[in-house]
Scaffold this motif. Structure first.
Motif, PDB file in Angstrom:
ATOM      1  N   ASP A  35     -26.179   5.312 -10.895  1.00  0.00           N
ATOM      2  CA  ASP A  35     -26.831   6.562 -10.487  1.00  0.00           C
ATOM      3  C   ASP A  35     -25.832   7.714 -10.408  1.00  0.00           C
ATOM      4  OD1 ASP A  35     -29.286   5.349 -10.325  1.00  0.00           O
ATOM      5  OD2 ASP A  35     -29.143   4.936  -8.184  1.00  0.00           O
ATOM      6  N   LYS A  36     -24.596   7.413 -10.030  1.00  0.00           N
ATOM      7  CA  LYS A  36     -23.563   8.441  -9.886  1.00  0.00           C
ATOM      8  C   LYS A  36     -23.109   8.977 -11.241  1.00  0.00           C
ATOM      9  CE  LYS A  36     -18.841   9.083  -8.156  1.00  0.00           C
ATOM     10  NZ  LYS A  36     -17.686   8.409  -7.495  1.00  0.00           N
ATOM     11  N   ASN A  37     -23.089   8.106 -12.258  1.00  0.00           N
ATOM     12  CA  ASN A  37     -22.492   8.486 -13.541  1.00  0.00           C
ATOM     13  C   ASN A  37     -23.498   8.768 -14.647  1.00  0.00           C
ATOM     14  OD1 ASN A  37     -19.383   7.996 -13.209  1.00  0.00           O
ATOM     15  ND2 ASN A  37     -20.340   6.197 -12.267  1.00  0.00           N
ATOM     16  N   LEU A  38     -24.781   8.462 -14.421  1.00  0.00           N
ATOM     17  CA  LEU A  38     -25.787   8.657 -15.467  1.00  0.00           C
ATOM     18  C   LEU A  38     -27.018   9.325 -14.886  1.00  0.00           C
ATOM     19  CD1 LEU A  38     -25.652   5.090 -17.133  1.00  0.00           C
ATOM     20  CD2 LEU A  38     -24.714   7.200 -18.097  1.00  0.00           C
ATOM     21  N   PRO A  39     -27.782  10.063 -15.712  1.00  0.00           N
ATOM     22  CA  PRO A  39     -29.084  10.573 -15.254  1.00  0.00           C
ATOM     23  C   PRO A  39     -29.975   9.408 -14.823  1.00  0.00           C
ATOM     24  CG  PRO A  39     -28.451  11.578 -17.337  1.00  0.00           C
ATOM     25  CD  PRO A  39     -27.461  10.487 -17.080  1.00  0.00           C
ATOM     26  N   GLN A  40     -30.918   9.688 -13.930  1.00  0.00           N
ATOM     27  CA  GLN A  40     -31.661   8.603 -13.283  1.00  0.00           C
ATOM     28  C   GLN A  40     -32.355   7.673 -14.274  1.00  0.00           C
ATOM     29  OE1 GLN A  40     -35.281   9.346 -10.800  1.00  0.00           O
ATOM     30  NE2 GLN A  40     -34.022   8.479  -9.164  1.00  0.00           N
ATOM     31  N   LYS A  41     -33.076   8.241 -15.263  1.00  0.00           N
ATOM     32  CA  LYS A  41     -33.800   7.389 -16.205  1.00  0.00           C
ATOM     33  C   LYS A  41     -32.847   6.522 -17.025  1.00  0.00           C
ATOM     34  CE  LYS A  41     -38.020  10.115 -16.730  1.00  0.00           C
ATOM     35  NZ  LYS A  41     -38.935  10.790 -17.689  1.00  0.00           N
ATOM     36  N   LEU A  42     -31.699   7.089 -17.409  1.00  0.00           N
ATOM     37  CA  LEU A  42     -30.719   6.308 -18.164  1.00  0.00           C
ATOM     38  C   LEU A  42     -30.032   5.284 -17.267  1.00  0.00           C
ATOM     39  CD1 LEU A  42     -29.071   9.059 -20.405  1.00  0.00           C
ATOM     40  CD2 LEU A  42     -30.970   7.512 -20.943  1.00  0.00           C
ATOM     41  N   ALA A  43     -29.866   5.603 -15.986  1.00  0.00           N
ATOM     42  CA  ALA A  43     -29.289   4.640 -15.043  1.00  0.00           C
ATOM     43  C   ALA A  43     -30.201   3.429 -14.898  1.00  0.00           C
ATOM     44  CB  ALA A  43     -29.065   5.300 -13.684  1.00  0.00           C
ATOM     45  N   TYR A  44     -31.521   3.665 -14.847  1.00  0.00           N
ATOM     46  CA  TYR A  44     -32.466   2.551 -14.786  1.00  0.00           C
ATOM     47  C   TYR A  44     -32.359   1.680 -16.041  1.00  0.00           C
ATOM     48  CZ  TYR A  44     -34.822   4.817 -10.827  1.00  0.00           C
ATOM     49  OH  TYR A  44     -35.124   5.381  -9.610  1.00  0.00           O
ATOM     50  N   LEU A  45     -32.260   2.318 -17.195  1.00  0.00           N
ATOM     51  CA  LEU A  45     -32.162   1.581 -18.448  1.00  0.00           C
ATOM     52  C   LEU A  45     -30.865   0.769 -18.496  1.00  0.00           C
ATOM     53  CD1 LEU A  45     -33.121   0.831 -21.253  1.00  0.00           C
ATOM     54  CD2 LEU A  45     -32.207   3.003 -22.105  1.00  0.00           C
ATOM     55  N   ALA A  46     -29.751   1.378 -18.092  1.00  0.00           N
ATOM     56  CA  ALA A  46     -28.468   0.667 -18.069  1.00  0.00           C
ATOM     57  C   ALA A  46     -28.513  -0.517 -17.106  1.00  0.00           C
ATOM     58  CB  ALA A  46     -27.347   1.622 -17.677  1.00  0.00           C
ATOM     59  N   ASN A  47     -29.196  -0.338 -15.980  1.00  0.00           N
ATOM     60  CA  ASN A  47     -29.337  -1.423 -15.008  1.00  0.00           C
ATOM     61  C   ASN A  47     -30.095  -2.595 -15.622  1.00  0.00           C
ATOM     62  OD1 ASN A  47     -29.675  -2.966 -12.642  1.00  0.00           O
ATOM     63  ND2 ASN A  47     -29.781  -1.138 -11.386  1.00  0.00           N
ATOM     64  N   SER A  48     -31.171  -2.306 -16.342  1.00  0.00           N
ATOM     65  CA  SER A  48     -31.948  -3.367 -16.999  1.00  0.00           C
ATOM     66  C   SER A  48     -31.129  -4.071 -18.080  1.00  0.00           C
ATOM     67  CB  SER A  48     -33.224  -2.793 -17.610  1.00  0.00           C
ATOM     68  OG  SER A  48     -34.132  -2.391 -16.614  1.00  0.00           O
ATOM     69  N   LEU A  49     -30.341  -3.291 -18.827  1.00  0.00           N
ATOM     70  CA  LEU A  49     -29.543  -3.880 -19.902  1.00  0.00           C
ATOM     71  C   LEU A  49     -28.475  -4.831 -19.369  1.00  0.00           C
ATOM     72  CD1 LEU A  49     -29.037  -0.763 -22.210  1.00  0.00           C
ATOM     73  CD2 LEU A  49     -30.361  -2.819 -22.762  1.00  0.00           C
ATOM     74  N   VAL A  50     -27.905  -4.524 -18.206  1.00  0.00           N
ATOM     75  CA  VAL A  50     -26.792  -5.311 -17.679  1.00  0.00           C
ATOM     76  C   VAL A  50     -27.250  -6.426 -16.742  1.00  0.00           C
ATOM     77  CG1 VAL A  50     -24.700  -5.216 -16.271  1.00  0.00           C
ATOM     78  CG2 VAL A  50     -25.149  -3.443 -17.944  1.00  0.00           C
ATOM     79  N   LEU A  51     -28.216  -6.124 -15.858  1.00  0.00           N
ATOM     80  CA  LEU A  51     -28.664  -7.109 -14.879  1.00  0.00           C
ATOM     81  C   LEU A  51     -30.004  -7.743 -15.235  1.00  0.00           C
ATOM     82  CD1 LEU A  51     -27.710  -5.382 -11.500  1.00  0.00           C
ATOM     83  CD2 LEU A  51     -26.400  -7.025 -12.844  1.00  0.00           C
ATOM     84  N   GLY A  52     -30.696  -7.191 -16.228  1.00  0.00           N
ATOM     85  CA  GLY A  52     -31.975  -7.751 -16.643  1.00  0.00           C
ATOM     86  C   GLY A  52     -33.107  -7.331 -15.724  1.00  0.00           C
ATOM     87  N   GLY A  53     -34.344  -7.395 -16.245  1.00  0.00           N
ATOM     88  CA  GLY A  53     -35.509  -7.090 -15.429  1.00  0.00           C
ATOM     89  C   GLY A  53     -35.601  -5.629 -15.050  1.00  0.00           C
ATOM     90  N   HIS A  54     -36.047  -5.372 -13.793  1.00  0.00           N
ATOM     91  CA  HIS A  54     -36.243  -4.013 -13.284  1.00  0.00           C
ATOM     92  C   HIS A  54     -37.175  -3.204 -14.192  1.00  0.00           C
ATOM     93  CE1 HIS A  54     -32.547  -5.292 -11.244  1.00  0.00           C
ATOM     94  NE2 HIS A  54     -32.875  -4.455 -10.289  1.00  0.00           N
ATOM     95  N   TYR A  55     -38.173  -3.870 -14.772  1.00  0.00           N
ATOM     96  CA  TYR A  55     -39.095  -3.167 -15.659  1.00  0.00           C
ATOM     97  C   TYR A  55     -39.882  -2.084 -14.922  1.00  0.00           C
ATOM     98  CZ  TYR A  55     -38.271  -7.242 -18.658  1.00  0.00           C
ATOM     99  OH  TYR A  55     -37.689  -8.227 -19.421  1.00  0.00           O
ATOM    100  N   TYR A  56     -40.079  -2.281 -13.620  1.00  0.00           N
ATOM    101  CA  TYR A  56     -40.869  -1.338 -12.833  1.00  0.00           C
ATOM    102  C   TYR A  56     -40.187   0.029 -12.733  1.00  0.00           C
ATOM    103  CZ  TYR A  56     -37.618  -3.689  -9.668  1.00  0.00           C
ATOM    104  OH  TYR A  56     -36.497  -4.257  -9.115  1.00  0.00           O
ATOM    105  N   ASP A  57     -38.859   0.075 -12.959  1.00  0.00           N
ATOM    106  CA  ASP A  57     -38.140   1.348 -12.892  1.00  0.00           C
ATOM    107  C   ASP A  57     -38.187   2.127 -14.199  1.00  0.00           C
ATOM    108  OD1 ASP A  57     -37.267   1.220 -10.248  1.00  0.00           O
ATOM    109  OD2 ASP A  57     -35.547  -0.019 -10.756  1.00  0.00           O
ATOM    110  N   LEU A  58     -38.457   1.439 -15.306  1.00  0.00           N
ATOM    111  CA  LEU A  58     -38.362   2.073 -16.620  1.00  0.00           C
ATOM    112  C   LEU A  58     -39.592   2.919 -16.929  1.00  0.00           C
ATOM    113  CD1 LEU A  58     -36.920  -0.872 -18.734  1.00  0.00           C
ATOM    114  CD2 LEU A  58     -35.676   1.042 -17.730  1.00  0.00           C
ATOM    115  N   ASP A  59     -39.387   3.933 -17.742  1.00  0.00           N
ATOM    116  CA  ASP A  59     -40.488   4.748 -18.232  1.00  0.00           C
ATOM    117  C   ASP A  59     -41.449   3.883 -19.046  1.00  0.00           C
ATOM    118  OD1 ASP A  59     -41.625   7.530 -18.878  1.00  0.00           O
ATOM    119  OD2 ASP A  59     -41.338   6.620 -20.849  1.00  0.00           O
TER     120      ASP A  59
END
Length: 476
Positions: A211-235
């Motif tokens: 969240d500190k280094n990326l815009p919010q939507k891209l931070a959600y996407l990066a989180n899903s790519l690295v930790l998996g899941g979190h589909y509820y956060d994605l557009d």
């Protein structure tokens, strides 16, 4: 029969016994019927293979021994599955009732439902678990001791044609009750699970760095790519684009993540001057820690076990057989939890991996005149889909026509993004890496645009509905 065929026969017997036991309680749907047929086919195939390798005078003895082994394994799997179903049916009566108070440990951070107002939490109450839906977010974290107030109801265990098996998933998670419109708060009189708190702390720190280094939507996407899941956060549109282009698996930690992390870890450990043996042991520890952080779901465990077996083979100088490693992983997972047979991620992960093992090399050789930069991703994508097309049609009802193009254009860049995000997370502990995060942001923006452009191409996917069972059998 050699060790390869023994592993396949044992796995087939366990699959057959588990499915027969489940079918004695509940009706089997198309995917389970397919698995029963495949298990029977493989058992017959391995018996024929064994007969061809022995003398004619030993045919009867061989068939008796093989038949007895298969019968015992099927019976053991049948008994194990039956016992688990009966235990679940008995325990599901305990935590259901009106206006109850539940005490337990929070299993995972809450996540919002699509309406944005309600949040869902999962709580362990002894050996069982319950799901709690609250109005608004509660101030509780993973590993906290919690008190839940509300009315517990039986979970929805209907099995709809063309949908995921909710009953088997609930049994696998030991989910025995759901509390709607309940309340959840920290229980100050109890101690929580320290290791779960540690995992929750890691998850929150990762989210904070992104969240500190990326815009919010891209931070959600990066989180899903690295930790998996979190589909509820994605557009929603972006998530649909991932699905229609056949890249949704990248948002779930699996073999590609384990392979990338293995290569990155091994390279860094070798740069530190470690020997090959010590570096490989270090890689195994890192993979185990990563699996613990992202959760031991079926694709992660399968990839982890195969990676560990490969590392041990390299350490001992032994030949690595991917198909046998997959057999061993399947046997271990199904002995631990037979309900994984009904899990869509288990079916797709093992089916895709088996398809790669069987078909990648022949396809790669067949396309000998195609440039290697195109030949490898084309062969990989096609071989991964050959065995799971019936499952894709059953669960998702369409076939992506741009998946090969996405595998060539998008997947390599996403793999690079995953590596850069992992490096960024590690480096953020002690360094300021603004140029790296800028590069990650631009790559994520480009990928988001490209994947949505592919998904909106004319005829990007073909809607087919549920493939009939006879056609599936004919295809296989």
């Amino acid at each position: 029969m050699d060790f390869m065929e023994c592993g396949g026969a044992i796995l087939s017997s366990i699959i057959l016994g588990s499915l027969l036991a489940y079918g004695a309680f509940y009706p089997l749907l198309n995917p389970e019927v397919i698995l029963v047929s495949v298990a029977l086919f493989l058992l017959v195939l391995y018996s024929i293979y064994g007969i061809k390798r022995i003398q004619k005078t030993d045919y009867l003895s061989w068939l008796l021994v093989y038949g007895l082994m298969a019968f015992l394994l099927v019976g053991m799997a049948y008994k194990h599955q039956t016992s688990l179903i009966l235990n679940y049916q008995a325990s599901s009566q305990v935590l259901v009732g009106k206006d109850r108070i539940y005490k337990g440990i929070l299993l995972e951070e809450g996540h919002p439902i699509r309406d944005g107002n309600h949040w869902v939490y999962r709580v362990a109450c002894g050996a069982q678990s319950i799901q709690v839906t609250t109005l608004g977010q509660a101030t509780v974290h993973e590993g906290d001791p919690v008190i839940v107030k509300g009315s517990g109801h039986f979970p929805d265990l209907t099995e709809d044609l063309g949908a995921m098996n909710k009953r088997a998933r609930a049994m696998s998670d030991n989910l025995v009750a759901k509390v709607y419109e309940g309340t959840i708060e920290v229980n100050p009189q109890e101690k929580g699970a320290s290791w779960r708190r540690w995992l929750g702390h890691i998850h929150r720190n990762v989210s904070a760095i992104l969240d500190k280094n990326l815009p919010q939507k891209l931070a959600y996407l990066a989180n899903s790519l690295v930790l998996g899941g979190h589909y509820y956060d994605l557009d929603g549109d972006l998530l649909a684009a991932f699905s229609f282009t056949g890249l949704i698996h990248i948002l779930s930690v699996s073999g590609s993540h384990i392979a990338l992390l293995s290569a990155l870890s091994y390279g860094l450990l070798k740069l530190l001057g470690l020997s090959k043996r010590r570096a490989l042991y270090g890689v195994m520890l890192i993979l185990l820690a990563y699996a613990l952080v992202v959760g031991f779901n079926p694709p992660v465990v399968r990839s982890l076990l195969m990676g560990v077996l490969l590392a041990f083979g390299l350490i001992e100088g032994r030949l690595y057989q991917a198909r046998q490693a997959l057999h061993l992983c399947g046997i271990g997972l199904l002995l631990y939890d037979p309900f994984l047979l009904f899990d869509v991620s288990f079916q797709l992960s093992f089916g895709a991996t088996y398809g790669i093992i069987l078909f990648f090399k022949p396809l790669y050789q067949l396309l000998g005149t195609v440039p290697s930069i195109l030949r490898a991703p084309f062969s990989l994508c096609l071989s991964a889909q050959l065995l799971i097309i019936p499952l894709q049609l059953y669960y998702f009802h369409y076939v992506s026509l741009v998946s090969l193009l996405a595998a060539i254009l998008v997947a390599p860049i996403l793999d690079l993004v995953i590596l850069l995000v992992l490096l960024g997370l590690l480096g953020s502990i002690c360094l300021s890496l603004h140029p790296l995060w800028w590069c990650i942001k631009e790559l994520l923006l480009f990928n988001s645009w490209l994947i949505q452009a592919l998904a909106h191409m004319p005829y990007a996917y073909f809607w087919m509905g549920i493939q009939p069972l006879p056609i599936t059998a004919l295809y296989l």
